[in-house]
Design a protein around this motif. Structure first.
Motif, PDB file in Angstrom:
ATOM      1  N   ALA A 109       2.946  16.671  80.620  1.00 54.43           N
ATOM      2  CA  ALA A 109       4.342  16.689  80.155  1.00 54.43           C
ATOM      3  C   ALA A 109       4.829  18.096  79.825  1.00 54.43           C
ATOM      4  CB  ALA A 109       4.499  15.768  78.954  1.00 54.43           C
ATOM      5  N   ASP A 110       4.729  18.992  80.805  1.00 51.83           N
ATOM      6  CA  ASP A 110       5.201  20.372  80.667  1.00 51.83           C
ATOM      7  C   ASP A 110       6.071  20.741  81.872  1.00 51.83           C
ATOM      8  OD1 ASP A 110       3.891  20.933  78.236  1.00 51.83           O
ATOM      9  OD2 ASP A 110       2.020  21.379  79.261  1.00 51.83           O
ATOM     10  N   PRO A 111       7.296  20.208  81.940  1.00 48.51           N
ATOM     11  CA  PRO A 111       8.162  20.510  83.075  1.00 48.51           C
ATOM     12  C   PRO A 111       8.712  21.928  83.026  1.00 48.51           C
ATOM     13  CG  PRO A 111       9.339  19.199  81.465  1.00 48.51           C
ATOM     14  CD  PRO A 111       7.912  19.266  80.995  1.00 48.51           C
ATOM     15  N   GLU A 112       9.080  22.442  84.194  1.00 46.21           N
ATOM     16  CA  GLU A 112       9.773  23.726  84.241  1.00 46.21           C
ATOM     17  C   GLU A 112      11.137  23.573  83.571  1.00 46.21           C
ATOM     18  OE1 GLU A 112       8.516  26.560  87.774  1.00 46.21           O
ATOM     19  OE2 GLU A 112       9.610  24.815  88.523  1.00 46.21           O
ATOM     20  N   THR A 113      11.524  24.569  82.789  1.00 46.27           N
ATOM     21  CA  THR A 113      12.808  24.489  82.105  1.00 46.27           C
ATOM     22  C   THR A 113      13.207  25.841  81.545  1.00 46.27           C
ATOM     23  OG1 THR A 113      14.083  23.257  80.433  1.00 46.27           O
ATOM     24  CG2 THR A 113      11.865  23.926  79.825  1.00 46.27           C
ATOM     25  N   VAL A 114      14.486  26.011  81.286  1.00 49.10           N
ATOM     26  CA  VAL A 114      15.027  27.155  80.550  1.00 49.10           C
ATOM     27  C   VAL A 114      16.093  26.596  79.619  1.00 49.10           C
ATOM     28  CG1 VAL A 114      16.283  29.332  80.655  1.00 49.10           C
ATOM     29  CG2 VAL A 114      14.624  28.783  82.436  1.00 49.10           C
ATOM     30  N   GLU A 115      16.055  26.971  78.345  1.00 46.39           N
ATOM     31  CA  GLU A 115      17.006  26.389  77.408  1.00 46.39           C
ATOM     32  C   GLU A 115      17.175  27.261  76.174  1.00 46.39           C
ATOM     33  OE1 GLU A 115      15.591  22.678  75.865  1.00 46.39           O
ATOM     34  OE2 GLU A 115      14.074  23.649  74.628  1.00 46.39           O
ATOM     35  N   ALA A 116      18.233  26.969  75.428  1.00 49.98           N
ATOM     36  CA  ALA A 116      18.391  27.520  74.079  1.00 49.98           C
ATOM     37  C   ALA A 116      17.593  26.629  73.149  1.00 49.98           C
ATOM     38  CB  ALA A 116      19.860  27.542  73.684  1.00 49.98           C
ATOM     39  N   ASN A 117      16.449  27.123  72.689  1.00 51.59           N
ATOM     40  CA  ASN A 117      15.550  26.306  71.890  1.00 51.59           C
ATOM     41  C   ASN A 117      16.044  26.135  70.468  1.00 51.59           C
ATOM     42  OD1 ASN A 117      13.013  24.847  71.685  1.00 51.59           O
ATOM     43  ND2 ASN A 117      12.327  26.513  70.337  1.00 51.59           N
ATOM     44  N   ARG A 118      16.447  27.263  69.843  1.00 54.42           N
ATOM     45  CA  ARG A 118      17.005  27.228  68.486  1.00 54.42           C
ATOM     46  C   ARG A 118      18.222  28.151  68.403  1.00 54.42           C
ATOM     47  NH1 ARG A 118      12.712  28.786  64.150  1.00 54.42           N
ATOM     48  NH2 ARG A 118      11.880  30.140  65.789  1.00 54.42           N
ATOM     49  N   VAL A 119      19.283  27.642  67.804  1.00 52.61           N
ATOM     50  CA  VAL A 119      20.468  28.447  67.487  1.00 52.61           C
ATOM     51  C   VAL A 119      20.964  27.919  66.146  1.00 52.61           C
ATOM     52  CG1 VAL A 119      22.751  29.228  68.186  1.00 52.61           C
ATOM     53  CG2 VAL A 119      21.040  28.682  69.932  1.00 52.61           C
ATOM     54  N   GLN A 120      20.744  28.678  65.084  1.00 55.17           N
ATOM     55  CA  GLN A 120      21.019  28.148  63.756  1.00 55.17           C
ATOM     56  C   GLN A 120      21.574  29.207  62.812  1.00 55.17           C
ATOM     57  OE1 GLN A 120      16.855  27.044  62.908  1.00 55.17           O
ATOM     58  NE2 GLN A 120      16.811  28.628  61.312  1.00 55.17           N
ATOM     59  N   ILE A 121      22.367  28.742  61.862  1.00 53.11           N
ATOM     60  CA  ILE A 121      22.830  29.540  60.730  1.00 53.11           C
ATOM     61  C   ILE A 121      22.164  28.985  59.488  1.00 53.11           C
ATOM     62  CG2 ILE A 121      24.824  30.236  59.360  1.00 53.11           C
ATOM     63  CD1 ILE A 121      26.535  29.847  61.850  1.00 53.11           C
ATOM     64  N   GLN A 122      21.671  29.866  58.657  1.00 57.14           N
ATOM     65  CA  GLN A 122      20.910  29.417  57.497  1.00 57.14           C
ATOM     66  C   GLN A 122      21.324  30.157  56.228  1.00 57.14           C
ATOM     67  OE1 GLN A 122      16.451  30.039  57.208  1.00 57.14           O
ATOM     68  NE2 GLN A 122      16.480  27.826  57.546  1.00 57.14           N
ATOM     69  N   TYR A 123      21.457  29.394  55.158  1.00 54.36           N
ATOM     70  CA  TYR A 123      21.651  29.944  53.812  1.00 54.36           C
ATOM     71  C   TYR A 123      20.401  29.602  53.020  1.00 54.36           C
ATOM     72  CZ  TYR A 123      23.332  30.441  49.019  1.00 54.36           C
ATOM     73  OH  TYR A 123      23.462  30.801  47.691  1.00 54.36           O
ATOM     74  N   ARG A 124      19.723  30.605  52.477  1.00 52.51           N
ATOM     75  CA  ARG A 124      18.460  30.323  51.791  1.00 52.51           C
ATOM     76  C   ARG A 124      18.333  31.114  50.496  1.00 52.51           C
ATOM     77  NH1 ARG A 124      15.655  32.583  57.179  1.00 52.51           N
ATOM     78  NH2 ARG A 124      15.787  34.813  56.798  1.00 52.51           N
ATOM     79  N   THR A 125      18.090  30.383  49.438  1.00 52.49           N
ATOM     80  CA  THR A 125      17.765  30.939  48.132  1.00 52.49           C
ATOM     81  C   THR A 125      16.531  30.199  47.634  1.00 52.49           C
ATOM     82  OG1 THR A 125      19.139  29.332  46.945  1.00 52.49           O
ATOM     83  CG2 THR A 125      20.208  31.393  47.661  1.00 52.49           C
ATOM     84  N   LYS A 126      16.048  30.579  46.470  1.00 50.10           N
ATOM     85  CA  LYS A 126      14.847  29.935  45.947  1.00 50.10           C
ATOM     86  C   LYS A 126      15.048  28.441  45.707  1.00 50.10           C
ATOM     87  CE  LYS A 126      11.234  30.442  42.440  1.00 50.10           C
ATOM     88  NZ  LYS A 126      10.774  31.231  41.263  1.00 50.10           N
ATOM     89  N   PRO A 127      16.194  28.003  45.145  1.00 50.12           N
ATOM     90  CA  PRO A 127      16.353  26.556  44.924  1.00 50.12           C
ATOM     91  C   PRO A 127      16.971  25.789  46.081  1.00 50.12           C
ATOM     92  CG  PRO A 127      18.125  27.723  43.833  1.00 50.12           C
ATOM     93  CD  PRO A 127      17.233  28.771  44.444  1.00 50.12           C
ATOM     94  N   LEU A 128      17.598  26.488  47.055  1.00 52.54           N
ATOM     95  CA  LEU A 128      18.359  25.769  48.074  1.00 52.54           C
ATOM     96  C   LEU A 128      18.273  26.450  49.428  1.00 52.54           C
ATOM     97  CD1 LEU A 128      20.479  23.494  48.703  1.00 52.54           C
ATOM     98  CD2 LEU A 128      22.239  25.197  48.167  1.00 52.54           C
ATOM     99  N   VAL A 129      18.016  25.654  50.470  1.00 62.58           N
ATOM    100  CA  VAL A 129      18.059  26.126  51.857  1.00 62.58           C
ATOM    101  C   VAL A 129      18.932  25.148  52.645  1.00 62.58           C
ATOM    102  CG1 VAL A 129      16.761  26.642  53.941  1.00 62.58           C
ATOM    103  CG2 VAL A 129      15.749  27.143  51.706  1.00 62.58           C
ATOM    104  N   VAL A 130      19.947  25.691  53.324  1.00 62.96           N
ATOM    105  CA  VAL A 130      20.814  24.878  54.175  1.00 62.96           C
ATOM    106  C   VAL A 130      20.739  25.451  55.594  1.00 62.96           C
ATOM    107  CG1 VAL A 130      23.148  24.032  54.600  1.00 62.96           C
ATOM    108  CG2 VAL A 130      22.362  24.387  52.241  1.00 62.96           C
ATOM    109  N   THR A 131      20.434  24.597  56.560  1.00 61.90           N
ATOM    110  CA  THR A 131      20.313  25.023  57.955  1.00 61.90           C
ATOM    111  C   THR A 131      21.241  24.179  58.818  1.00 61.90           C
ATOM    112  OG1 THR A 131      17.963  25.489  57.545  1.00 61.90           O
ATOM    113  CG2 THR A 131      18.707  25.509  59.837  1.00 61.90           C
ATOM    114  N   VAL A 132      22.083  24.854  59.611  1.00 62.13           N
ATOM    115  CA  VAL A 132      23.036  24.180  60.481  1.00 62.13           C
ATOM    116  C   VAL A 132      22.833  24.657  61.913  1.00 62.13           C
ATOM    117  CG1 VAL A 132      25.473  23.762  60.984  1.00 62.13           C
ATOM    118  CG2 VAL A 132      24.723  24.041  58.608  1.00 62.13           C
TER     119      VAL A 132
END
Length: 427
Positions: free
Chosen positions: A106-129
């Motif tokens: 299960a390893d087909p040939e491919t090209v893609e955008a694997n991750r595209v994210q905006i992240q806000y991260r502090t010690k108590p809170l992490v938000v990833t979109v």
């Protein structure tokens, strides 16, 4: 379109605050490059009932490359990562290339955008979109399937809150899973292996740390909004808990333990009316360089499930499935009569091999049987050796041997031997 608008709306506060801070972006900006490569040889020797008995041995030589980077300033970060897989030797069925006479790799040939994210991260809170990697607990229900060349990622909004001592709240709403099947997903009659699976998926995970271990409660609501019936059957609601921890006896002796229970039933668009249990228990004992492991796992079956003949069993479609129930991957879809997996293993670690290390060698035995009807599916032997060559390079050789018992009990139930040799590079 509404789902895309939701993600854009969710990211608007992040983008808006980023715009306010734009004049100061020239200062204290950190760029972290991402460069990863993997060269793998995999061979599959599979026998058994027709048409599997006429299959040729599969030989796959594939190269995977990930490249990108993360730009961060203060608590804000933007990450973009591309992923591509090249089949240097494609004498195998990738699942989407139409080479049905070969066993699947299960390893087909491919090209893609694997991750595209905006992240806000502090010690108590992490938000990833955005498009992101999600690994929850041991990945038994939600994971990135890192073993395969093409990673599974999610188009999602994820909130992680750690503002209360020892407590973590982890909530995700996902509108799509980007599968391992890549850009050719769904081709050559593989409609149940699409490029992405749209839906309205909710992953809720709340954990609390104690002196003896971590207690976690979870709820996973999977709503696969697809025309293919086989995919809609994965729509489910799963509620459960797990407890995992370890107790050191001396500097060289440690006992680890894991117990988990969950109940699953049909949800949303699933045409099958069913309910089934999940149970797992595991003990591990570290003694100096040795680690002994033993456990059992049950994915139960509902013999009275409506809408499908032969019963329906507990499913985990977004899990990192290769980690569980043997490396030969015979149980990626739980058979209708369920699975009981009893396993035992041993591992030995050598901290240094010249200038390289550590070297880890492991062996595991599995005995597979059904939840209903007392079927002994088969036994499997797994062996692996990994070696860290230097800061950036690591090597692996790996073997799996599944031996069917009696008649074939489910689709794909055939004697199967797999071998892998692999080199990984990470910058």
């Amino acid at each position: 379109m509404k789902k895309v608008s939701f993600l854009l709306s969710a990211s608007a506060p992040i983008m808006g605050l980023s715009a306010v801070a734009a004049p100061a972006l020239a200062q204290d900006v950190v760029f972290k490059p991402i460069v990863e490569a993997r060269l793998r040889y995999e061979t599959v020797d599979q026998a058994g009932p027709a048409p599997l008995s006429s299959s040729r041995d599969a030989h796959a030589v594939t190269m995977r490359l990930r490249a990108g980077g993360e730009i961060s300033k203060g608590p804000w970060a933007f990450l973009a990562e591309a992923e591509g897989t090249l089949a240097i030797d494609e004498d195998y069925n990738s699942g989407v290339n139409g080479k049905a006479l070969y066993p699947i790799v299960a390893d087909p040939e491919t090209v893609e955008a694997n991750r595209v994210q905006i992240q806000y991260r502090t010690k108590p809170l992490v938000v990833t979109v955005g498009r992101q990697r999600i690994n929850l607990d041991d990945q038994r229900f939600v994971g990135s399937v890192a073993w395969r060349q093409n990673e599974q990622t999610f188009d999602a909004v994820r909130v992680e809150y750690m503002g209360i001592k020892n407590l973590k709240v982890d909530l995700t709403y996902a509108i799509a899973a980007r599968t391992i099947w890549g850009i050719d997903g769904g081709k050559f009659g593989s409609a149940n292996r699409p490029t992405d699976i749209e839906g309205d998926d909710v992953f809720a995970n709340i954990s609390y740390k104690t002196k003896l271990g971590t207690l976690t409660g979870f709820a996973y609501l999977v709503d696969e909004d697809e025309a293919v019936v086989a995919l809609r059957r994965n729509s489910s609601q799963t509620y459960g808990a797990r407890f995992a921890g370890a107790v050191p006896f001396t500097k060289k002796v440690k006992l680890s333990y894991l117990a988990s229970y969950a109940r699953q039933s049909d949800y949303a668009t699933n045409p099958v009316d069913y309910s089934a249990d999940f149970v797992t228990a595991e003990l591990g004992l570290d003694v100096a360089a040795f680690k002994l492991t033993g456990g059992c796992e049950l994915l139960g079956s509902d013999g009275g499930a409506t809408g499908i003949a032969g019963g329906f069993a507990f499913q985990t479609p977004f899990a990192t499935l290769h980690k569980f129930n043997g490396w030969a991957d015979k149980f990626l879809t739980t058979p209708g009569t369920g699975i009981q997996d009893y396993y035992a293993g041993v591992a030995y670690t050598v901290p240094k091999v010249g200038k390289a290390g550590p070297l880890v060698a492991s062996f595991t035995f599995h005995r597979f049987s059904s939840d209903r009807l007392s079927i002994h599916y088969g036994d499997e032997y797994n062996a692996q050796v990994t070696l860290k060559l230097n800061k950036h390079l690591s090597a692996l050789v790996k073997y799996a041997d599944y031996q069917r018992k009696g008649i074939a009990s489910f689709t794909g139930d055939a004697d199967t031997r797999k071998f892998w040799a692999q080199i990984d590079y990470a910058f």
